[in-house]
Write a protein that holds these residues in place. Structure first.
Motif, PDB file in Angstrom:
ATOM      1  N   ILE A  13       0.858  -1.371  -0.115  1.00 16.96           N
ATOM      2  CA  ILE A  13       0.048   0.097  -0.036  1.00 16.96           C
ATOM      3  C   ILE A  13       0.859   1.187  -0.036  1.00 16.96           C
ATOM      4  O   ILE A  13       1.914   1.199   0.694  1.00 16.96           O
ATOM      5  N   ASP A  14       0.356   2.407  -0.789  1.00 15.08           N
ATOM      6  CA  ASP A  14       1.192   3.678  -0.614  1.00 15.08           C
ATOM      7  C   ASP A  14       0.638   4.264   0.658  1.00 15.08           C
ATOM      8  O   ASP A  14      -0.291   4.851   0.704  1.00 15.08           O
ATOM      9  N   LEU A  15       1.695   4.233   1.622  1.00 14.54           N
ATOM     10  CA  LEU A  15       1.516   4.674   3.015  1.00 14.54           C
ATOM     11  C   LEU A  15       1.491   6.189   2.887  1.00 14.54           C
ATOM     12  O   LEU A  15       1.059   6.563   4.213  1.00 14.54           O
ATOM     13  N   ASP A  16       1.913   7.012   2.080  1.00 14.53           N
ATOM     14  CA  ASP A  16       1.898   8.254   2.146  1.00 14.53           C
ATOM     15  C   ASP A  16       0.678   9.113   1.701  1.00 14.53           C
ATOM     16  O   ASP A  16       0.142  10.232   1.934  1.00 14.53           O
ATOM     17  N   ASN A  17      -0.168   8.221   1.379  1.00 15.48           N
ATOM     18  CA  ASN A  17      -1.823   8.538   0.988  1.00 15.48           C
ATOM     19  C   ASN A  17      -2.790   7.967   1.745  1.00 15.48           C
ATOM     20  O   ASN A  17      -4.002   7.513   1.409  1.00 15.48           O
ATOM     21  N   ILE A  18      -2.617   7.515   3.031  1.00 11.37           N
ATOM     22  CA  ILE A  18      -3.399   6.903   4.063  1.00 11.37           C
ATOM     23  C   ILE A  18      -4.134   7.971   4.871  1.00 11.37           C
ATOM     24  O   ILE A  18      -3.500   8.844   5.349  1.00 11.37           O
ATOM     25  N   GLU A  19      -5.425   7.699   5.069  1.00  8.34           N
ATOM     26  CA  GLU A  19      -6.090   8.460   5.817  1.00  8.34           C
ATOM     27  C   GLU A  19      -6.590   7.762   7.165  1.00  8.34           C
ATOM     28  O   GLU A  19      -6.691   6.688   7.265  1.00  8.34           O
TER      29      GLU A  19
END
Length: 307
Positions: A13-19
């Motif tokens: 998962i792209d952890l820079d775009n997690i909410e």
């Protein structure tokens, strides 16, 4: 956070775009910028240790004074979730077996169509959506829908497989070296290649014949391995799952139907059969284009299935 760690392990998962959801306002906030309170007296649903997000640091500190816990960044809380992942899901399985599955079974038997076949779906969310869309159960609350879907997915989906004595056995931790998915989630599509040299064996499991063949033709593309060890001359066994019997069969002696309307976890698949007669029946029933033997498969044909 535990589910995020699980999804990241399985899919990446792209952890820079997690909410994350702010504990106070219930609004979505940037998880990387949020402040997490770990280990407060508030119990978590899955993990032994709760991890609660706050948009503002002062809110997190105020919460700690009232409920305990330790202030952490997203990265620190996520690292903790990854380390406890195995124990957390062991706990979840215990809860599911004792409470969720029995409850889901009761709901299914009383309120749902007995024609629901969970093996027709590739993901549990597809099963849930179909139950709602086609009214396969009498009106259910959201929590009831989730409960019955879990029962169907985790229990009923594997029911018939428990009676299959000779099947492709895959351990829970095994990932497909081609797509990275956990193979045990898709037992009806499981396939394996076993390499042998000297007294050593190397087993690789796949969530479908298509990925197995990609690996078979070019293993160095998918793993870092000594080409003298992992090559066609050292193959001891190729196992695939017969579509009808669900038994493990010799992949090099099987017949494969290509171009049918039946999809596997990775889309278009080669559907394996031990008997040519079964392959012909399936081809006729599911609009298959061709039946082909293992030794006649070509690498370019495998990749065409992705187009």
């Amino acid at each position: 956070m535990t589910c995020l760690a699980k999804d990241n392990e399985e899919y990446g998962i792209d952890l820079d775009n997690i909410e994350a959801v702010d504990y106070n306002s219930l609004k979505r906030v940037n998880a990387k910028k949020a402040f997490f309170v770990v280990g407060s007296k508030i119990k978590a649903k899955i993990s032994k240790t709760s991890k609660l997000a706050f948009e503002k640091e002062e809110d997190a500190k105020k919460f700690i004074k009232q409920n305990g816990g330790k202030l952490m960044s997203f990265d620190e809380a996520f690292d903790l979730a990854k380390k406890s992942l195995k124990d957390d899901f062991k706990k979840l399985k215990t809860v599911n077996k004792k409470k969720i599955y029995p409850k889901g079974k009761k709901i299914f038997e009383k309120r749902c169509s007995k024609d629901i076949d969970p093996t027709d779906y590739l993901e549990i969310n597809e099963l849930e959506a179909d139950i709602q869309k086609n009214n396969l159960c009498k009106k259910l609350k959201e929590s009831q829908l989730q409960t019955v879907a879990l029962y169907l997915w985790d229990v009923k989906r594997f029911g018939d497989l428990g009676e299959v004595k000779n099947r492709v056995v895959v351990e829970e931790h095994e990932k497909c070296p081609v797509c990275g998915m956990f193979v045990a989630k898709y037992p009806r599509w499981a396939a394996q290649i076993i390499y042998s040299h000297g007294n050593h064996e190397h087993k690789f499991s796949f969530d479908g014949v298509k990925d197995l063949m990609k690996f078979y033709f070019d293993p160095k593309r998918w793993i870092n391995a000594d080409s003298h060890l992992i090559n066609k001359s050292n193959i001891k066994e190729v196992k695939v799952t017969d579509y009808y019997s669900q038994e493990a069969i010799d992949g090099r002696e099987a017949y494969y139907v290509i171009g049918s309307d039946v999809y596997g976890p990775m889309g278009h698949e080669l559907i394996p059969f031990k008997n040519l007669s079964d392959a012909k029946t399936f081809k006729a029933d599911h609009s298959g284009k061709v039946i082909i033997e293992f030794n006649k498969l070509k690498e370019e044909d495998i990749y065409k299935l992705d187009e």
